[in-house]
Design a protein around this motif. Structure first.
Motif, PDB file in Angstrom:
ATOM      1  N   ASN A 160      14.493  50.004  40.601  1.00 32.46           N
ATOM      2  CA  ASN A 160      15.347  49.552  42.392  1.00 32.46           C
ATOM      3  C   ASN A 160      15.777  50.193  43.155  1.00 32.46           C
ATOM      4  O   ASN A 160      16.508  50.302  44.360  1.00 32.46           O
ATOM      5  N   SER A 161      15.540  51.907  43.102  1.00 34.52           N
ATOM      6  CA  SER A 161      16.279  52.497  43.690  1.00 34.52           C
ATOM      7  C   SER A 161      15.263  53.482  44.866  1.00 34.52           C
ATOM      8  O   SER A 161      15.385  54.516  45.542  1.00 34.52           O
ATOM      9  N   ASP A 185      16.142  49.141  36.651  1.00 35.26           N
ATOM     10  CA  ASP A 185      16.640  49.569  37.224  1.00 35.26           C
ATOM     11  C   ASP A 185      17.635  50.391  37.130  1.00 35.26           C
ATOM     12  O   ASP A 185      18.271  50.860  36.140  1.00 35.26           O
ATOM     13  N   GLN A 187      20.791  50.563  37.445  1.00 42.73           N
ATOM     14  CA  GLN A 187      22.242  50.681  36.592  1.00 42.73           C
ATOM     15  C   GLN A 187      21.950  49.103  34.903  1.00 42.73           C
ATOM     16  O   GLN A 187      22.740  47.942  34.550  1.00 42.73           O
ATOM     17  N   SER A 202      23.052  45.821  31.707  1.00 43.25           N
ATOM     18  CA  SER A 202      23.931  45.962  33.573  1.00 43.25           C
ATOM     19  C   SER A 202      24.432  45.577  33.614  1.00 43.25           C
ATOM     20  O   SER A 202      25.666  45.496  32.427  1.00 43.25           O
ATOM     21  N   ASN A 207      20.957  44.690  38.749  1.00 43.27           N
ATOM     22  CA  ASN A 207      20.334  45.685  38.421  1.00 43.27           C
ATOM     23  C   ASN A 207      20.202  45.163  36.952  1.00 43.27           C
ATOM     24  O   ASN A 207      20.422  44.443  36.919  1.00 43.27           O
TER      25      ASN A 207
END
Length: 230
Positions: A160-161, A185, A187, A202, A207
Protein backbone atom coordinates in the motif's frame (compact mmCIF):
# COMPACT_ATOMS: atom_id res chain seq x y z
CA UNK A 1 7.83 -29.35 15.19
CA UNK A 2 5.65 -26.67 13.67
CA UNK A 3 7.34 -24.69 10.89
CA UNK A 4 6.36 -21.03 11.22
CA UNK A 5 6.88 -17.76 9.33
CA UNK A 6 5.63 -14.27 10.13
CA UNK A 7 5.90 -12.06 7.04
CA UNK A 8 5.09 -8.36 7.28
CA UNK A 9 5.11 -5.54 4.77
CA UNK A 10 7.66 -3.13 6.22
CA UNK A 11 11.08 -3.81 7.69
CA UNK A 12 10.67 -1.44 10.64
CA UNK A 13 10.92 -2.88 14.16
CA UNK A 14 7.37 -2.74 15.48
CA UNK A 15 6.72 -3.76 19.07
CA UNK A 16 3.41 -5.62 18.41
CA UNK A 17 4.98 -7.74 15.66
CA UNK A 18 8.03 -8.64 17.75
CA UNK A 19 5.77 -9.47 20.70
CA UNK A 20 3.79 -11.74 18.38
CA UNK A 21 7.01 -13.42 17.19
CA UNK A 22 7.99 -14.07 20.80
CA UNK A 23 4.62 -15.72 21.45
CA UNK A 24 4.98 -17.85 18.32
CA UNK A 25 8.02 -19.54 19.88
CA UNK A 26 6.02 -20.83 22.85
CA UNK A 27 9.00 -20.01 25.09
CA UNK A 28 8.96 -17.89 28.26
CA UNK A 29 12.12 -15.93 27.41
CA UNK A 30 12.94 -16.85 23.82
CA UNK A 31 16.24 -16.18 22.11
CA UNK A 32 15.46 -13.87 19.19
CA UNK A 33 18.14 -13.03 16.64
CA UNK A 34 18.01 -9.97 14.38
CA UNK A 35 19.76 -10.40 11.02
CA UNK A 36 20.45 -6.96 9.44
CA UNK A 37 22.38 -8.20 6.39
CA UNK A 38 20.16 -6.40 3.87
CA UNK A 39 20.97 -3.02 5.44
CA UNK A 40 24.72 -3.68 5.55
CA UNK A 41 24.55 -4.34 9.31
CA UNK A 42 23.32 -0.77 9.88
CA UNK A 43 24.19 0.28 13.43
CA UNK A 44 21.09 2.42 14.01
CA UNK A 45 18.88 -0.43 12.82
CA UNK A 46 20.57 -2.76 15.31
CA UNK A 47 20.19 -0.24 18.15
CA UNK A 48 16.47 0.13 17.40
CA UNK A 49 16.07 -3.66 17.65
CA UNK A 50 17.61 -3.70 21.10
CA UNK A 51 15.46 -0.72 22.17
CA UNK A 52 12.23 -2.49 21.18
CA UNK A 53 13.35 -5.74 22.81
CA UNK A 54 13.81 -3.94 26.13
CA UNK A 55 10.01 -3.87 26.30
CA UNK A 56 9.66 -7.63 25.81
CA UNK A 57 10.48 -10.81 27.77
CA UNK A 58 13.09 -11.93 25.23
CA UNK A 59 16.83 -12.49 24.98
CA UNK A 60 17.95 -10.39 21.99
CA UNK A 61 20.85 -11.32 19.72
CA UNK A 62 22.22 -9.92 16.46
CA UNK A 63 23.94 -11.85 13.67
CA UNK A 64 26.22 -9.57 11.65
CA UNK A 65 28.13 -10.58 8.53
CA UNK A 66 30.60 -7.69 8.23
CA UNK A 67 33.03 -9.41 10.58
CA UNK A 68 36.51 -10.91 10.71
CA UNK A 69 37.76 -14.15 12.23
CA UNK A 70 40.02 -12.35 14.71
CA UNK A 71 37.06 -10.75 16.51
CA UNK A 72 34.20 -13.12 15.65
CA UNK A 73 34.79 -16.44 17.41
CA UNK A 74 31.30 -17.92 17.20
CA UNK A 75 30.40 -19.53 13.90
CA UNK A 76 27.14 -18.63 12.20
CA UNK A 77 25.98 -22.18 12.84
CA UNK A 78 26.66 -21.82 16.57
CA UNK A 79 24.65 -18.60 16.72
CA UNK A 80 21.64 -19.72 14.67
CA UNK A 81 21.39 -23.13 16.34
CA UNK A 82 20.65 -21.46 19.70
CA UNK A 83 17.80 -19.29 18.43
CA UNK A 84 14.07 -19.71 18.97
CA UNK A 85 13.27 -17.04 16.37
CA UNK A 86 15.10 -15.18 13.61
CA UNK A 87 13.97 -11.72 12.49
CA UNK A 88 15.40 -10.48 9.18
CA UNK A 89 15.54 -6.76 8.47
CA UNK A 90 14.79 -4.76 5.35
CA UNK A 91 17.17 -3.43 2.72
CA UNK A 92 18.73 -4.89 -0.41
CA UNK A 93 17.25 -8.37 -0.84
CA UNK A 94 19.50 -9.44 -3.70
CA UNK A 95 22.74 -8.55 -1.91
CA UNK A 96 21.51 -10.15 1.31
CA UNK A 97 20.76 -13.47 -0.38
CA UNK A 98 24.11 -13.44 -2.17
CA UNK A 99 25.98 -12.91 1.10
CA UNK A 100 23.94 -15.61 2.84
CA UNK A 101 24.81 -18.07 0.07
CA UNK A 102 28.51 -17.19 0.21
CA UNK A 103 28.56 -17.66 3.99
CA UNK A 104 26.30 -20.72 4.11
CA UNK A 105 23.72 -18.80 6.15
CA UNK A 106 20.94 -19.72 3.71
CA UNK A 107 21.42 -23.42 4.49
CA UNK A 108 21.57 -22.74 8.24
CA UNK A 109 18.29 -20.80 8.13
CA UNK A 110 16.56 -23.58 6.22
CA UNK A 111 17.78 -26.11 8.78
CA UNK A 112 16.62 -23.88 11.65
CA UNK A 113 13.18 -23.54 10.05
CA UNK A 114 12.88 -27.33 9.80
CA UNK A 115 13.67 -27.76 13.51
CA UNK A 116 10.96 -25.26 14.50
CA UNK A 117 12.80 -21.95 14.76
CA UNK A 118 10.35 -19.13 13.93
CA UNK A 119 11.30 -17.12 10.84
CA UNK A 120 10.09 -13.53 10.57
CA UNK A 121 10.75 -10.15 9.03
CA UNK A 122 9.48 -7.40 6.77
CA UNK A 123 10.37 -6.06 3.34
CA UNK A 124 13.56 -7.95 2.35
CA UNK A 125 12.99 -9.84 5.59
CA UNK A 126 9.65 -11.17 4.41
CA UNK A 127 10.42 -11.60 0.71
CA UNK A 128 13.35 -13.91 1.46
CA UNK A 129 11.14 -16.69 2.85
CA UNK A 130 9.04 -17.06 -0.34
CA UNK A 131 9.91 -18.53 -3.73
CA UNK A 132 10.16 -15.07 -5.31
CA UNK A 133 8.85 -11.56 -5.68
CA UNK A 134 9.74 -8.08 -6.85
CA UNK A 135 12.62 -6.11 -5.38
CA UNK A 136 14.22 -2.68 -5.68
CA UNK A 137 17.67 -4.26 -5.22
CA UNK A 138 18.77 -3.56 -8.81
CA UNK A 139 19.15 -0.19 -10.58
CA UNK A 140 16.45 1.58 -12.57
CA UNK A 141 13.32 -0.45 -11.79
CA UNK A 142 11.70 -3.18 -9.71
CA UNK A 143 12.79 -6.62 -10.80
CA UNK A 144 12.24 -10.25 -9.82
CA UNK A 145 14.34 -12.01 -7.21
CA UNK A 146 14.16 -15.65 -6.05
CA UNK A 147 13.87 -16.29 -2.31
CA UNK A 148 14.78 -19.26 -0.11
CA UNK A 149 11.49 -21.00 -0.91
CA UNK A 150 10.47 -21.95 2.62
CA UNK A 151 7.02 -20.91 1.43
CA UNK A 152 6.28 -22.04 -2.12
CA UNK A 153 4.37 -18.92 -3.10
CA UNK A 154 5.39 -15.47 -4.29
CA UNK A 155 5.28 -12.35 -2.12
CA UNK A 156 4.90 -8.60 -2.35
CA UNK A 157 5.73 -6.30 0.59
CA UNK A 158 4.99 -2.54 0.75
CA UNK A 159 1.71 -3.25 -1.01
CA UNK A 160 0.00 0.00 0.00
CA UNK A 161 2.95 2.38 0.28
CA UNK A 162 4.82 2.06 -3.04
CA UNK A 163 2.58 2.77 -6.02
CA UNK A 164 4.37 0.53 -8.53
CA UNK A 165 4.36 -2.60 -6.35
CA UNK A 166 0.73 -3.64 -6.74
CA UNK A 167 0.30 -3.35 -10.54
CA UNK A 168 3.68 -4.96 -11.21
CA UNK A 169 2.89 -7.84 -8.85
CA UNK A 170 -0.42 -8.41 -10.64
CA UNK A 171 1.33 -8.29 -14.03
CA UNK A 172 4.01 -10.78 -13.01
CA UNK A 173 1.44 -13.24 -11.67
CA UNK A 174 -0.72 -12.90 -14.77
CA UNK A 175 2.23 -13.53 -17.12
CA UNK A 176 3.52 -16.43 -15.05
CA UNK A 177 6.75 -14.67 -14.10
CA UNK A 178 5.68 -15.20 -10.49
CA UNK A 179 3.45 -17.82 -8.92
CA UNK A 180 0.27 -16.95 -7.04
CA UNK A 181 1.11 -15.54 -3.63
CA UNK A 182 0.55 -13.14 -0.78
CA UNK A 183 0.90 -9.40 -0.37
CA UNK A 184 1.20 -7.32 2.80
CA UNK A 185 0.59 -3.66 3.45
CA UNK A 186 3.30 -2.03 5.56
CA UNK A 187 1.54 -2.51 8.89
CA UNK A 188 0.06 -5.93 8.20
CA UNK A 189 1.47 -9.44 8.44
CA UNK A 190 0.64 -13.06 7.71
CA UNK A 191 1.38 -15.93 10.08
CA UNK A 192 2.11 -19.18 8.23
CA UNK A 193 2.18 -22.59 9.93
CA UNK A 194 3.54 -25.53 7.95
CA UNK A 195 3.25 -23.53 4.75
CA UNK A 196 -0.40 -22.55 5.23
CA UNK A 197 -1.99 -19.30 6.35
CA UNK A 198 -2.79 -19.40 10.05
CA UNK A 199 -4.06 -15.83 10.25
CA UNK A 200 -3.41 -12.26 9.22
CA UNK A 201 -2.56 -9.63 11.81
CA UNK A 202 -2.48 -5.87 11.50
CA UNK A 203 -1.74 -2.74 13.52
CA UNK A 204 -4.94 -1.07 12.28
CA UNK A 205 -7.93 -1.60 10.01
CA UNK A 206 -6.37 0.38 7.14
CA UNK A 207 -3.52 -2.09 6.60
CA UNK A 208 -4.27 -5.56 5.28
CA UNK A 209 -2.84 -8.74 3.81
CA UNK A 210 -4.05 -10.40 0.61
CA UNK A 211 -4.06 -13.63 -1.32
CA UNK A 212 -3.29 -12.68 -4.92
CA UNK A 213 -3.76 -15.21 -7.71
CA UNK A 214 -4.49 -15.65 -11.39
CA UNK A 215 -7.97 -16.74 -12.43
CA UNK A 216 -7.91 -17.24 -16.17
CA UNK A 217 -6.82 -13.96 -17.75
CA UNK A 218 -7.44 -11.80 -14.67
CA UNK A 219 -5.74 -11.42 -11.30
CA UNK A 220 -7.89 -11.68 -8.21
CA UNK A 221 -7.09 -10.23 -4.82
CA UNK A 222 -8.73 -11.60 -1.67
CA UNK A 223 -8.34 -9.71 1.58
CA UNK A 224 -7.42 -12.00 4.47
CA UNK A 225 -9.42 -11.09 7.62
CA UNK A 226 -7.04 -9.62 10.19
CA UNK A 227 -6.70 -9.69 13.95
CA UNK A 228 -5.86 -6.14 15.08
CA UNK A 229 -2.93 -6.07 17.48
CA UNK A 230 -2.93 -3.58 20.35
Amino acid sequence: MKKQVLAYGSGRHRLPFLRYVAKMTGKKNPNICFVPTASGDDKEYIISFYEVCKQLPVLPHVLTVWINSYDQKQTFQEIISKMDAVVVGGGNTLNMLAIWKAQGIDVLLKEAYQRGCVMAGGSAGSLCWFNGGTTDSRPAELSIVNGLGLLDQSHCPHYNSETTRRPLYHHNILTGALTDGYACDDQAAIHFVDGKVQQSISLNSENNAYHVYADGDVVKEEKIPSVILR
